[in-house]
Motif scaffolding. Structure first.
Motif, PDB file in Angstrom:
ATOM      1  N   SER A  56       4.891  26.808 -31.377  1.00 34.22           N
ATOM      2  CA  SER A  56       3.572  26.662 -32.010  1.00 34.22           C
ATOM      3  C   SER A  56       2.476  27.310 -31.161  1.00 34.22           C
ATOM      4  CB  SER A  56       3.276  25.192 -32.292  1.00 34.22           C
ATOM      5  OG  SER A  56       3.300  24.475 -31.085  1.00 34.22           O
ATOM      6  N   GLY A  57       2.888  28.189 -30.250  1.00 33.53           N
ATOM      7  CA  GLY A  57       1.897  29.064 -29.618  1.00 33.53           C
ATOM      8  C   GLY A  57       1.340  28.612 -28.275  1.00 33.53           C
ATOM      9  N   HIS A  58       1.982  27.628 -27.636  1.00 32.38           N
ATOM     10  CA  HIS A  58       1.483  27.209 -26.311  1.00 32.38           C
ATOM     11  C   HIS A  58       2.102  28.096 -25.228  1.00 32.38           C
ATOM     12  CE1 HIS A  58      -0.846  23.645 -27.408  1.00 32.38           C
ATOM     13  NE2 HIS A  58      -0.007  23.585 -28.430  1.00 32.38           N
ATOM     14  N   ASN A  59       1.728  29.367 -25.261  1.00 30.83           N
ATOM     15  CA  ASN A  59       2.382  30.334 -24.380  1.00 30.83           C
ATOM     16  C   ASN A  59       1.413  31.129 -23.510  1.00 30.83           C
ATOM     17  OD1 ASN A  59       5.080  29.780 -25.423  1.00 30.83           O
ATOM     18  ND2 ASN A  59       4.278  30.652 -27.319  1.00 30.83           N
ATOM     19  N   GLN A  60       0.128  30.841 -23.625  1.00 30.72           N
ATOM     20  CA  GLN A  60      -0.843  31.530 -22.760  1.00 30.72           C
ATOM     21  C   GLN A  60      -1.386  30.533 -21.740  1.00 30.72           C
ATOM     22  OE1 GLN A  60      -0.519  34.583 -23.251  1.00 30.72           O
ATOM     23  NE2 GLN A  60       0.422  34.397 -25.277  1.00 30.72           N
ATOM     24  N   TYR A  61      -2.254  31.040 -20.847  1.00 32.94           N
ATOM     25  CA  TYR A  61      -2.802  30.156 -19.812  1.00 32.94           C
ATOM     26  C   TYR A  61      -3.408  28.892 -20.411  1.00 32.94           C
ATOM     27  CZ  TYR A  61      -2.834  34.356 -16.793  1.00 32.94           C
ATOM     28  OH  TYR A  61      -2.507  35.456 -16.074  1.00 32.94           O
ATOM     29  N   PRO A  62      -2.986  27.738 -19.946  1.00 33.33           N
ATOM     30  CA  PRO A  62      -3.730  26.532 -20.321  1.00 33.33           C
ATOM     31  C   PRO A  62      -4.971  26.429 -19.423  1.00 33.33           C
ATOM     32  CG  PRO A  62      -1.769  25.973 -19.049  1.00 33.33           C
ATOM     33  CD  PRO A  62      -1.855  27.461 -19.072  1.00 33.33           C
ATOM     34  N   LEU A  63      -5.765  25.380 -19.602  1.00 34.13           N
ATOM     35  CA  LEU A  63      -6.925  25.195 -18.724  1.00 34.13           C
ATOM     36  C   LEU A  63      -6.462  25.109 -17.274  1.00 34.13           C
ATOM     37  CD1 LEU A  63      -9.114  22.559 -20.622  1.00 34.13           C
ATOM     38  CD2 LEU A  63      -9.294  25.070 -20.622  1.00 34.13           C
ATOM     39  N   MET A  64      -7.339  25.532 -16.371  1.00 36.73           N
ATOM     40  CA  MET A  64      -6.997  25.531 -14.945  1.00 36.73           C
ATOM     41  C   MET A  64      -6.523  24.149 -14.486  1.00 36.73           C
ATOM     42  SD  MET A  64      -8.382  24.506 -11.833  1.00 36.73           S
ATOM     43  CE  MET A  64     -10.157  24.553 -11.753  1.00 36.73           C
ATOM     44  N   ALA A  65      -7.199  23.100 -14.898  1.00 37.16           N
ATOM     45  CA  ALA A  65      -6.843  21.748 -14.436  1.00 37.16           C
ATOM     46  C   ALA A  65      -5.652  21.166 -15.176  1.00 37.16           C
ATOM     47  CB  ALA A  65      -8.043  20.823 -14.594  1.00 37.16           C
TER      48      ALA A  65
END
Ligand code: PMP
Ligand code: GLN
Length: 387
Positions: A56-65
């Protein structure tokens, strides 16, 4: 032109004992109860949750924290267990495993020349991390034989340069745990000093015999000065995923994140999102004490019929055993004993001496019981051949 000479920053560091003993176990086809990792798979629902996250597309940078939903769930979980709240926005950070969390906390806190008290035996990353930060590790031994904290020795080790103390409970390698009284005693000792606490609680969900896990923050006065570190690798049987958490008050978290931002920036997105979904159900971590207690009991009960003497194990997935009553082994040092057992009977432990910075021999080896029952039974069958 010749390459410039690279003077090592870590002259004392070689290959870790875990890698060495795992390689030796593989070479001799020994049952590997050395390096701490499960030999069984995680819950398929967790794999599904991570697959769904990727699809479902969770493949890029998440938030830094870290993934906000995961931080919310970590906050709710911590509060429900310990009655202490950490703000998901300003006080919780998701890391690439506890090892990175510990390094980042140390780099955030320790300045050149600062001293950090380390209770030995200890997980092998602490000392090199302190040295990388330009600090000086001050080892204080847990009491030999029982691995109880020696608060007189801790108090004596404190100087004006003491910047932090690292505590690990449930403890690797001993399997002992800290009680509220232990934490209160530490809090009293450091109350009037500017000393931070780095509390390594990666085995928080492996505490046995109906006892609760006492986090550092069971003593309210410790909250303001403590980094509480944990690892989903341990809790969900996925040591290779390397996802950890750090709970710390906002001013400490702000400094922690400055380091985190420029070491890893963030931890991988799909795992974070998958774990966030999986955490909706508390059952897997609430059932963990019973799951591992059954393994501890199976292994310790069977050890009783061998000449090895198991020491008290209150938590973690490690149990130590003493071999001074075993004629074949008692003249060997711990490293020799672990190698001999691997070669001659086909079971690999870890020498406890490897968790000390100076030679310390107690005729004690560590076994990891995070293994299938069949693996533990096979290990015991082989250990029973000891005379
Ligand atoms: N602290 C202790 C006491 C450990 O035993 C381990 C396990 N290797 C870690 C930290 C590191 O955890 P992680 O794999 O999440 O980096
Ligand atoms: N913490 C694990 C242990 O004590 C090993 C982790 C590692 O291999 N670095 O066995």
């Amino acid at each position: 032109m010749n390459a410039p000479e690279l003077e090592t920053k870590l002259p004392k560091v070689g290959t870790t004992i875990f890698s060495l003993m795992s390689a030796l176990a593989a070479k001799h086809r020994a049952v590997n109860l050395g390096q701490g990792f499960p030999d069984f798979d995680c819950d398929p629902k967790l794999i599904d949750a991570v697959s769904v996250a990727m699809q479902s597309g969770h493949n890029q940078y998440p938030l830094m924290a870290g993934n906000p939903r995961l931080r919310e769930r970590v906050s709710a979980k911590f509060e429900s267990i310990h009655g202490v709240r950490y703000d998901a926005v300003n006080e919780i950070t998701i890391t690439s495993g506890a090892t990175q969390a510990i390094l980042s906390a140390i780099l955030a806190v320790v300045r050149a020349g600062d001293e950090v008290i380390v209770l030995e035996p200890c997980y092998d990353s602490y000392m090199p991390n302190i040295e990388l930060a330009g600090g000086v590790a001050v080892p204080v031994h847990l009491k030999h034989g029982t691995f109880e904290p020696d608060f007189d020795a801790i108090a004596k080790a404190i100087t004006p340069k003491t910047r932090a103390i690292i505590v690990n409970t449930p403890h690797n390698p001993s399997g002992r745990t800290w009680t509220r009284t232990h934490w209160q005693t530490l809090a009293d000792i450091i109350a009037s000093r500017d000393i931070f606490v780095i509390s390594d609680e990666v085995y928080e969900h492996m505490v046995f015999d109906g006892k609760p896990h006492e986090s550092a923050v069971c003593v309210p006065s410790l909250r303001d000065r403590t980094f509480v570190i944990s690892s989903f690798g341990k809790t969900f049987h996925v040591t290779g995923w390397k996802i950890g958490t750090v709970c710390a008050p906002a001013p400490l978290t702000a400094e922690f994140r400055k380091v985190h931002q420029y070491t890893v920036f963030t931890a991988n997105s799909a795992m974070q999102e998958g774990i966030a979904s999986y955490l909706a159900d508390p059952k897997p971590y609430l059932e963990l004490p019973a799951f591992y207690q059954a393994k501890r009991d199976r292994f310790v009960a069977a050890l009783a019929s061998t000449p090895l003497r198991a020491l008290a194990c209150e938590g973690s997935y490690f149990v130590c055993a003493n071999y001074e009553d075993v004629p074949t082994l008692r003249d060997l040092n711990e490293r020799e004993c672990a190698e001999w057992m691997t070669r001659e009977i086909g079971v690999t432990p870890i020498p406890v001496s490897a968790f000390y910075s100076t030679p310390t021999e107690q005729r004690t080896i560590r076994f990891c019981f995070a293994k299938k029952d069949a693996t533990l039974d096979e290990a015991i069958k082989r250990i029973s051949s000891l005379v």
